[in-house]
Design an enzyme around this catalytic site. Structure first.
Site, PDB file in Angstrom:
ATOM      1  N   ARG A   1       2.190  -1.171  10.969  1.00 14.55           N
ATOM      2  CA  ARG A   1       2.146  -2.450  10.242  1.00 14.55           C
ATOM      3  C   ARG A   1       3.200  -2.349   9.155  1.00 14.55           C
ATOM      4  O   ARG A   1       3.068  -1.577   8.208  1.00 14.55           O
ATOM      5  CB  ARG A   1       0.753  -2.635   9.650  1.00 14.55           C
ATOM      6  CG  ARG A   1       0.547  -3.898   8.853  1.00 14.55           C
ATOM      7  CD  ARG A   1      -0.953  -3.968   8.527  1.00 14.55           C
ATOM      8  NE  ARG A   1      -1.324  -5.127   7.746  1.00 14.55           N
ATOM      9  CZ  ARG A   1      -1.435  -5.117   6.414  1.00 14.55           C
ATOM     10  NH1 ARG A   1      -1.173  -4.035   5.719  1.00 14.55           N
ATOM     11  NH2 ARG A   1      -1.820  -6.212   5.793  1.00 14.55           N
TER      12      ARG A   1
ATOM     13  N   TYR B   1       0.855  -1.188   0.000  1.00 13.28           N
ATOM     14  CA  TYR B   1       0.000   0.000   0.000  1.00 13.28           C
ATOM     15  C   TYR B   1       0.894   1.242   0.000  1.00 13.28           C
ATOM     16  O   TYR B   1       2.124   1.128   0.009  1.00 13.28           O
ATOM     17  CB  TYR B   1      -0.975  -0.051   1.184  1.00 13.28           C
ATOM     18  CG  TYR B   1      -1.945  -1.210   1.057  1.00 13.28           C
ATOM     19  CD1 TYR B   1      -2.845  -1.265  -0.016  1.00 13.28           C
ATOM     20  CD2 TYR B   1      -1.923  -2.278   1.956  1.00 13.28           C
ATOM     21  CE1 TYR B   1      -3.713  -2.340  -0.171  1.00 13.28           C
ATOM     22  CE2 TYR B   1      -2.793  -3.360   1.801  1.00 13.28           C
ATOM     23  CZ  TYR B   1      -3.678  -3.382   0.737  1.00 13.28           C
ATOM     24  OH  TYR B   1      -4.529  -4.447   0.561  1.00 13.28           O
TER      25      TYR B   1
END
Lengths: 721, 271
Positions: free
Chosen positions: A602, A554
């Site tokens: 993350r 991402y």
């Protein structure tokens, strides 16, 4: 049947015994190049499981072997001046020479031909004069090398440098010693095998070995040096050499162990690193399996060889897997040298994956009780204290205390309260997009205005009502945005109603995905502000923890990876450049997020492709993030590019990565990676491989499993509290 | 767990009437699905042609490729073939795709072996994104393969996983990897899991000879596959139970002898 066996080690002799016993008319001869009483090494270890098989296969030798066995139930771990004992194990060992004498005598009694001091030079010739030629000639097997291509031979060094000594110190336990030196840790694996002698294996990584000058020492010098190094533990006793030279353990594998009329047995076919002590066990089990297959197919040797291989190969693969984990553990012990003795010892005992929290609790309840009691307090041991297993220990960070280490995540906001009610300590909402155009698909929830913040606040209240903490994972999809909902697949582009994508560089993520626009300074500022604004709203909504998504390709992860970030400005290039924008975002989030609530990231710690981010860089990034206020690394890997060659979806595949981040960057870690049972979670938490565990279990099973794992008292306590 | 049966489309010498009779009789039997294998450089009937023939004489059973070697085929033609079989069968197709294991299939097709994984991903992306090509959005896709990228590809584009055979414990391990990849890719729920095995009830030797020949390219492994052929009712029942316990949703049993009697015997065992 005419059988010729090359090599009079335990495997070859035992096979000869079993074949002759099954049918005295077999013509069985063992050819050995050494003298009957020549042998390398000292004692060999067995587990109880093997003994039963030996008893069934040949009671006569079983009685003799077990009569001379040294047996003990204890593992001693000497570390940082402490001695930790684990009981309830079932080790037994025998002098290798003694074992061979028993086998030789039994073989001769049954009429097996034994030819010692006979060098085989012509394997083909020997094969031609027999119905079956057995290569039981050990790790350097001539039989294997003769047909190396057909067997698909692979031999490679594994683990540390090691040397196999004996000692006249008679131990009463399987003993591990971890000795700190200026050049690094040197460890000993030692165990008794008769009333006068113990095996004493010394090993260390090659760099330590060179650092201590072992590479330049002869046999006598290195013995003297090891004796001096372990003088305290040897208590005045001596090390004994039997051509004891430093070497590397050779990992032997073969695609197949047989060809017409020829078969490999024991170390000739496969080795398993000595640190799980299974080599002799596996070799003798091979002999049993092969002799039984030949009894089953008396007129079809090829079928028997195939049966033998089909039966043994899966077993061997399991042991080689465990042995590989164990060997690798000993090469990286240095990284665990900061750990307290209890988790250090538990990490050691569970290194190969064969011992877990649950089965150690069966063998040695006292040890596990001490570990469990130690775990939450980090050293506060109250006599007689009973604590729940690690998964149910609370976890504290800042003002937030989780009632247990169970983490569950959902992309669907409505499911969060149910997950909280199922017993999780922390539920993570995510991925949640910071703006509409940061979404992955139209289904991705957002936290981008006051209305959505109010809806989140209501959900957080429901989670809190179930006594769980709530976290939100804030993401920007980057080049993986504008896709169809995950029910339809991943990275399948939206046909209608899509939105433009941005990324560090204009490279499409996957087939048919649109090419994103390279971000400019204005885009970066807007994204940074969006993350900061979402963080403020998350705080307002009552979330206890916030996670910034730098994983799985991402937007922020795609800045970190050289596979997706080809920028030539200060936001690309070397790691410091690629890390710049993600750090700016983290700093912006930190501004909008309360000091006393934990901030997590993350993080993709590796991409699993050659041109992507490597683990060493990932660990370095974790350290940098910690300096910028990140208190928890949620370790993930891969998906930076869709075709990552090193992807490996084994059960618990992220745990080794979390372990390295935690040990080397010294940051607490949250790990998932298809961990489906509380036992797996207790094991990895107790061993200090991670701090929190994302469990992957069907919702309906969770409550039942958690309650079973926690034990009834804990469940009752949870219900009352 | 549902149990399906393979059509004998890759057993050398099988002709149209045998294949069609087999399909008709299987449709009347206890089998959930009729599935085909795919081999180019081997005496066999092309999988989509075989399924088209089966579609014409069956009404009930599902039809599946288990698997078809996607990269051997031009993507548009592959999609057209699949959509056509799906239409001919009244939407009964499950499309399983993988890269296959044989180099000579690629050489025969004149297709580069290198890059086959990425090409399969493109084909899957096309199928998933293919409403304009007439692919119904809920056409069930399976992906096979044992590598990490294969599991990721399955989890990214497919509805489930097609295992390539072996004992139940091998399936269980692959099933774990499939579920792990599924979860890692953020897919909701669980992947559908399909398994397969070979059987020969009665003519054990002919079955073994076929498997040794079919898998000759694997070298010594061919013997192991032949030894795994299920040759008794008990072996089949154990195998079915083992797969069910390992979480298999649909198990396809492929014949190794193209004799209709084989089908009847299997029907007795599994019903």
């Amino acid at each position: 049947m005419r059988v010729r066996i090359v090599g009079a080690g335990p495997a070859g002799l035992y096979l000869a015994v079993l074949l002759k016993k099954a049918d005295p008319s077999h013509d069985v001869e063992v050819v050995e190049r050494n003298l009957p009483d020549a042998t390398f090494g000292w004692g060999v270890v067995f587990s109880e499981g093997t003994l039963g098989e030996l008893r069934d296969a040949d009671p006569e030798t079983h009685v003799e072997i077990t009569d001379t066995f040294a047996r003990w139930p204890t593992v001693d771990i000497r570390y940082r001046g402490r001695l930790l004992r684990s009981r309830g194990h079932a080790f037994s060992a025998i002098g290798r020479r003694r074992l061979l004498q028993i086998m030789q005598r039994r073989a001769l009694g049954l009429g097996v031909g034994l030819r010692f001091e006979t060098e085989v030079s012509d394997v083909n010739g020997l094969a031609a004069e027999a119905d079956l030629l057995v290569g039981a000639d050990g790790v350097n097997s001539l039989v294997r090398r003769t047909y190396a291509a057909e067997f698909g031979e692979q031999v490679a060094p594994q683990g540390c440098k090691y040397v196999w000594f004996g000692t006249d110190l008679v131990l009463d336990a399987f003993t591990f010693i971890f000795k700190r030196t200026d050049a690094g840790i040197v460890q000993v694996h030692a165990y008794p095998f008769d009333e006068r002698t113990s095996t004493w294996i010394v090993e260390c990584p090659e760099t330590t070995w060179r650092g201590l000058g072992f590479d330049a020492m002869n046999e006598g010098e290195s013995l003297a040096a090891c004796e001096a190094l372990f003088a305290d533990e040897l208590r005045g006793h001596h090390l004994l050499s039997n051509r004891s030279l430093w070497t590397s353990f050779p990992l032997v594998r073969n695609d197949t162990w047989h060809r017409p009329g020829i078969v490999l047995l024991g170390d000739a076919a496969h080795t398993a690193h000595f640190s799980i002590g299974s080599g002799t066990k596996l070799a003798m089990e091979d002999a049993i399996a092969l002799s039984q297959a030949l009894v089953r197919h008396p007129r079809d040797i090829e079928r028997a060889l195939l049966d033998y291989e089909l039966e043994r190969q899966p077993v061997i693969e399991r042991f080689q897997q465990a042995a590989g984990e164990s060997a690798a553990y000993f090469t990286r012990v240095e990284r665990y040298a900061h750990m307290d003795p209890m988790p250090f010892a538990f990490n050691l005992l569970t290194r190969s994956g064969r011992v877990t929290h649950a089965n150690l609790a069966q063998r040695d309840p006292q040890f596990v009780r001490v570990l469990d009691a130690w775990f939450p307090g980090g050293g506060l041991l109250e006599p007689g204290a009973v604590a729940p297993p690690p998964l149910f220990a609370p976890w504290k960070a800042g003002a937030v205390e989780l009632r247990n280490r169970v983490v569950r995540a959902s992309a669907e906001p409505d499911r969060l309260p149910a997950l909280a009610r199922s017993g999780a300590g922390l539920v993570v909402a995510g991925p949640v997009a910071v703006t509409l155009d940061a979404r992955i698909s139209p289904d991705t929830p957002t936290l981008d205005d006051d209305a959505s913040a109010a809806a989140w606040a209501a959900l957080v209240d429901d989670v809190h009502a179930a006594r769980a903490a709530a976290a939100v994972s804030l993401t920007h999809a980057g080049r993986r945005g504008s896709t169809r909902p995950p029910t339809h697949g991943a990275d399948v582009p939206l046909r209608d109603g899509g939105w433009p994508l941005v990324a560090p560089s204009p490279i499409a993520y996957a087939p048919r995905m649109p090419v994103p626009r390279a971000m400019d300074a204005g885009d970066m500022a807007r994204v940074g502000q969006a993350f900061a604004a979402a963080a403020r709203r998350a705080a307002g909504a009552g979330f206890d923890m916030l996670e910034v998504d730098m994983g799985h390709g991402y937007l922020l992860a795609s800045f970190l990876s050289p596979a997706s970030n080809r920028r030539e400005d200060e936001y690309g290039g070397e790691l410091v450049g690629r890390l710049r924008f993600p750090l700016e975002v983290l700093d912006a989030v930190r501004q909008g997020w309360p000091e006393d609530r934990p901030l997590a990231v993350r993080l993709n710690v590796m991409d699993g492709t050659r041109r992507g981010l490597q683990l060493g860089e990932g660990i370095a990034i974790a350290g940098d993030l910690a300096e910028h206020g990140c208190g928890l690394i949620h370790v993930v890997a891969g998906q930076t590019v869709p075709e990552a060659a090193q992807a490996d979806y084994r059960r618990g595949f992220l745990t080794p990565l979390a372990d390295r981040v935690r040990a080397e960057a010294r940051v607490p870690t949250l790990v998932g990676g298809y961990i489906t049972t509380p036992d797996e979670a207790n094991t990895l938490l107790g061993a200090g491989r991670a701090d929190l565990c994302l469990l992957d279990v069907p919702d309906t099973d969770l409550e039942r499993e958690l309650v079973a794992a926690a034990g009834e008292e804990v469940a009752a306590a949870m219900a009352v509290a | 767990m549902r149990v399906g049966i393979g059509l004998p489309n890759t057993i050398p010498g099988v002709d149209g009437p045998v294949l069609v009779d087999w399909a008709r009789r299987a449709d009347a039997g206890p089998f959930s699905t009729l599935a085909v294998l795919d081999r180019l450089a081997y005496d066999s009937i092309e999988p989509f042609a075989a399924l088209a023939a089966a579609a014409g004489v069956t009404k009930r059973a599902g039809l599946a490729t288990m698997i078809a070697i996607g990269p051997l085929r031009n993507t548009a033609l592959l999609v057209k073939q699949a959509v056509s079989v799906d239409a001919l069968s009244g939407r009964r197709l499950t499309l399983g795709l993988a890269v296959g294991a044989r180099l000579d299939d690629y050489e025969t097709a004149g297709v580069e072996h290198r890059g086959r994984g990425a090409r399969l991903s493109e084909q899957l992306a096309t199928l998933r994104d293919g409403d304009d090509l007439g692919v119904r959005p809920n056409l069930r896709l399976l992906v096979g393969g044992m590598t990490g990228p294969a599991f990721a590809r399955m989890a990214r584009y497919a509805d489930g996983y097609a295992h390539n055979g072996g004992p139940p414990r091998a399936f269980a391990r692959a099933a774990d990897s499939a579920r792990a990849a599924w979860s890692d890719l953020g897919r909701p729920g669980r992947p559908v899991l399909w398994g397969q095995g070979y059987f020969a009830l009665g003519d054990e030797e002919a079955g073994a000879t076929y498997l040794r020949d079919y898998y000759a390219f694997t070298g010594p492994f061919a013997e192991k596959i032949a030894a795994g052929n299920l040759t008794s009712a008990r072996a089949i029942r154990d195998f079915v139970r083992g797969y069910a316990e390992a979480g298999c949703d649909e198990l396809i049993l492929f014949p190794t002898v193209a004799d209709l009697e084989q089908l009847d015997r299997l029907a007795e065992v599994v019903s």
